[in-house]
Design an enzyme around this catalytic site. Structure first.
Site, PDB file in Angstrom:
ATOM      1  N   GLY A  29       0.920  -1.175   0.027  1.00 18.53           N
ATOM      2  CA  GLY A  29      -0.101   0.075  -0.112  1.00 18.53           C
ATOM      3  C   GLY A  29       0.629   1.203  -0.081  1.00 18.53           C
ATOM      4  CB  ALA A  49       3.270   7.168   2.311  1.00 18.96           C
ATOM      5  CB  SER A  58      -2.316   2.991   2.644  1.00 12.95           C
ATOM      6  OG  SER A  58      -1.399   1.780   3.091  1.00 12.95           O
ATOM      7  CE  LYS A  88       3.318   0.529   3.496  1.00 11.84           C
ATOM      8  NZ  LYS A  88       2.996   1.998   3.879  1.00 11.84           N
ATOM      9  CB  ALA A 115      11.847  -2.922  13.739  1.00 12.35           C
ATOM     10  CG  HIS A 151       4.734   1.189  14.047  1.00 11.04           C
ATOM     11  ND1 HIS A 151       4.647   0.263  13.147  1.00 11.04           N
ATOM     12  CD2 HIS A 151       4.698   2.479  13.535  1.00 11.04           C
ATOM     13  CE1 HIS A 151       4.445   0.980  11.720  1.00 11.04           C
ATOM     14  NE2 HIS A 151       4.180   2.081  12.131  1.00 11.04           N
ATOM     15  NE  ARG A 152       9.830  -0.091  20.216  1.00 14.86           N
ATOM     16  CZ  ARG A 152      11.064   0.570  20.331  1.00 14.86           C
ATOM     17  NH1 ARG A 152      11.292   1.475  21.118  1.00 14.86           N
ATOM     18  NH2 ARG A 152      12.278   0.143  19.845  1.00 14.86           N
ATOM     19  CD  GLU A 154      15.110 -11.369  16.853  1.00 14.32           C
ATOM     20  OE1 GLU A 154      15.834 -11.300  15.874  1.00 14.32           O
ATOM     21  OE2 GLU A 154      15.125 -12.351  17.268  1.00 14.32           O
ATOM     22  CG  ASP A 200       6.211  -2.457   9.390  1.00 15.36           C
ATOM     23  OD1 ASP A 200       6.322  -1.933   8.241  1.00 15.36           O
ATOM     24  OD2 ASP A 200       5.279  -1.976  10.013  1.00 15.36           O
TER      25      ASP A 200
END
Length: 400
Positions: free
Chosen positions: A229, A231, A233, A235, A253, A271-272, A282, A301
Site C-alpha cells: 500500500g 504511505a 494507507s 498497511k 523492524a 507502533h510499539r 528484533e 515491517d
C-alpha cells in the site's frame, strides 16, 4: 451438543437504533444481528435477550424445554420481562459448577472484565466455551489437558482472547471459533469474513444451528502474506491485525533506530503501543536467518527499508558502483531473501510500499530504488499464499 445462535450481535444489536454510521446503514437482512444469545440442546439458554422466544421460533426451536437461563454480563436498561415458562435468569459465581437435569455440566469461568464465561460440557463429552462481550478468561497460566471443541466469543473486540487461549492450548487446530457480540465497529460483509479467517474464526447469521464437536473445516490461516500500500494507507495496522490472535509474534523492524530524529522516534513509539505486550521486537535486516529458523510468526515491517539497507551495503546509489558489481550483488541478496521466503516453515506477514503509481523520481538513484522495490515486491508476492493491498484503510485482496 447442538447450539443455536439466537443472536450474534452486541448488546445493543446491529444496526444500533438511531445510529447514522456506515456500518449500521449497511446492516440489513442477513447482516443485521440481534443481541447475542445461545440455546444449547433446547435445554440451556445463555443470555436472555429481547425477542428470544421469536428468535427461537424463527430458527425452528422452542424455549419451552429450557431448564436453566444463565447471564454472562450486566444487562443495562429497563428490566426485561421474563417469557412465560422460563426459569429465572441469573449469573453463577466464578468457579461454581452446575449439573443440569438435561445432563449438561456448566462451570462459571472468571473473566478479566465485568462478566462471567461459561464452560458447557455435554453428556457425550463435547465442550463449549462461551465468553461475554469485551472480556477474556483471567488467570490462564497452565496448559489445559484438552482443547475446547468450540469457542464462542468477542473475537473482533478482544482478539487477544484467542491468543491467550491458544497459548495454553485451550484452542487447538480443530477448535471451531465463532465470533459473536458483533458491533458497528466490526467491518461489514466480506471484509469481516477475511479478518476473522486470519484468526481461524468465522461469523454466522442469526438463527444458525451448529453441532459442537462435529468436524468442521477451520478457516485456513495463510502461512505467507504480503501487505502492500501507499504511505500512511494503514498497511502496518492491517499486518498487525493478521497476527493479533497468535500468542507469540516476532516483530522484525528493518528500519532500526535513527539517533536524533524525533519524528522517527514518535513513529516507532506509536507502533510499539499498538502491538501486544507479548510480542518480541528484533531490529535487524538479516531476514534470511530468521526465515530459515523455526519459531513463532514473523511480522516484517518493512521490505522497502530492508531494500534501502541492502542498497546501502552494495553502494547501489552510486552509478559507477552500480555498474561495477553493485547490481549483481543486490540481485544475489534479494534472491537469497526470496528463496528463504519460499522455504520458510514459519508464518510470515510482510509489509511493503507500493511503488510506481506516483511522480517519477527526479534522480537516477531514486528511479533505481523504485525499480528495485517493484522487482522485489513482485518476487516476494509470488511466494505468498495471500497478497493484500491497503488503500485508505480499506483492504483489497489481490491473491488468496
Amino acid at each position: 451438543m447442538e447450539l443455536t445462535l439466537l443472536g450474534t450481535g452486541a448488546p445493543d444489536g446491529l444496526p444500533r437504533p438511531e445510529c447514522p454510521c456506515a456500518a449500521c446503514a449497511t446492516a440489513r437482512g442477513t447482516r443485521s444481528r440481534a443481541a447475542t444469545a445461545l440455546l444449547v440442546d433446547d435445554a440451556l439458554l445463555l443470555d436472555l435477550t429481547p425477542g428470544a422466544v421469536f428468535a427461537a421460533a424463527r430458527a425452528g426451536h422452542s424455549l419451552t424445554g429450557v431448564r436453566q437461563v444463565l447471564l454472562t454480563h450486566p444487562h443495562d436498561g429497563p428490566a426485561m420481562e421474563l417469557p412465560a415458562g422460563l426459569p429465572p435468569a441469573g449469573r453463577v459465581p466464578d468457579g461454581r459448577e452446575l449439573t443440569l437435569i438435561s445432563g449438561h455440566r456448566v462451570r462459571a469461568v472468571p473473566m478479566d472484565a465485568p462478566g462471567t464465561g461459561y464452560e458447557v460440557t455435554a453428556s457425550e463429552g463435547a465442550r463449549l466455551l462461551y465468553l461475554p462481550p469485551g472480556a477474556a478468561p483471567s488467570g490462564l497460566t497452565d496448559r489445559v489437558a484438552q482443547p475446547y471443541d468450540m469457542v464462542v466469543g468477542d473475537v473482533v473486540g478482544r482478539p487477544d482472547t484467542v491468543a491467550r487461549l491458544r497459548a495454553v492450548e485451550a484452542i487447538g487446530p480443530t477448535t471451531e471459533i465463532i465470533a459473536v457480540h458483533l458491533d458497528h465497529d466490526a467491518p461489514p460483509g466480506a471484509e469481516l469474513d477475511r479478518r476473522l479467517a486470519a484468526a481461524g474464526a468465522r461469523a454466522v447469521p442469526d438463527g444458525t444451528t451448529l453441532v459442537v464437536g462435529e468436524y468442521h473445516s477451520v478457516p485456513e490461516v495463510p502461512r505467507r502474506t504480503l501487505v502492500t500500500g501507499g504511505a500512511r494507507s494503514g498497511k502496518s495496522v492491517e499486518a498487525e491485525r493478521r497476527l493479533e490472535t497468535f500468542p507469540e509474534v516476532v516483530y522484525v523492524a528493518t528500519g532500526g533506530g535513527r539517533e536524533g530524529d524525533a519524528e522517527w522516534a514518535a513513529r516507532i513509539g506509536l507502533h510499539r503501543e499498538r502491538r501486544p505486550a507479548a510480542w518480541r521486537t528484533e531490529e535487524t535486516c538479516e531476514l534470511v536467518e530468521l526465515l530459515e529458523s523455526d519459531g513463532p510468526p514473523l511480522l516484517i515491517d518493512c521490505l522497502s527499508l530492508w531494500l534501502t539497507d541492502a542498497m546501502d551495503r552494495v553502494a547501489a546509489w552510486d552509478d559507477a558502483a552500480w555498474s561495477n558489481g553493485g547490481e549483481k550483488a543486490l540481485r544475489e541478496r534479494t534472491a537469497e531473501l526470496v528463496a528463504a521466503v519460499r522455504g520458510t516453515r514459519r508464518t510470515v506477514v510482510a509489509v511493503t510500499n507500493e511503488t510506481g503509481s506516483g511522480v517519477v523520481p527526479a534522480t537516477a538513484a531514486g528511479r533505481r530504488f523504485r525499480d528495485e522495490l517493484g522487482r522485489l515486491n513482485v518476487a516476494f508476492a509470488d511466494e505468498c499464499e495471500q497478497v493484500l493491498m491497503v488503500v485508505a484503510g480499506q483492504v483489497l485482496t489481490l491473491r488468496g
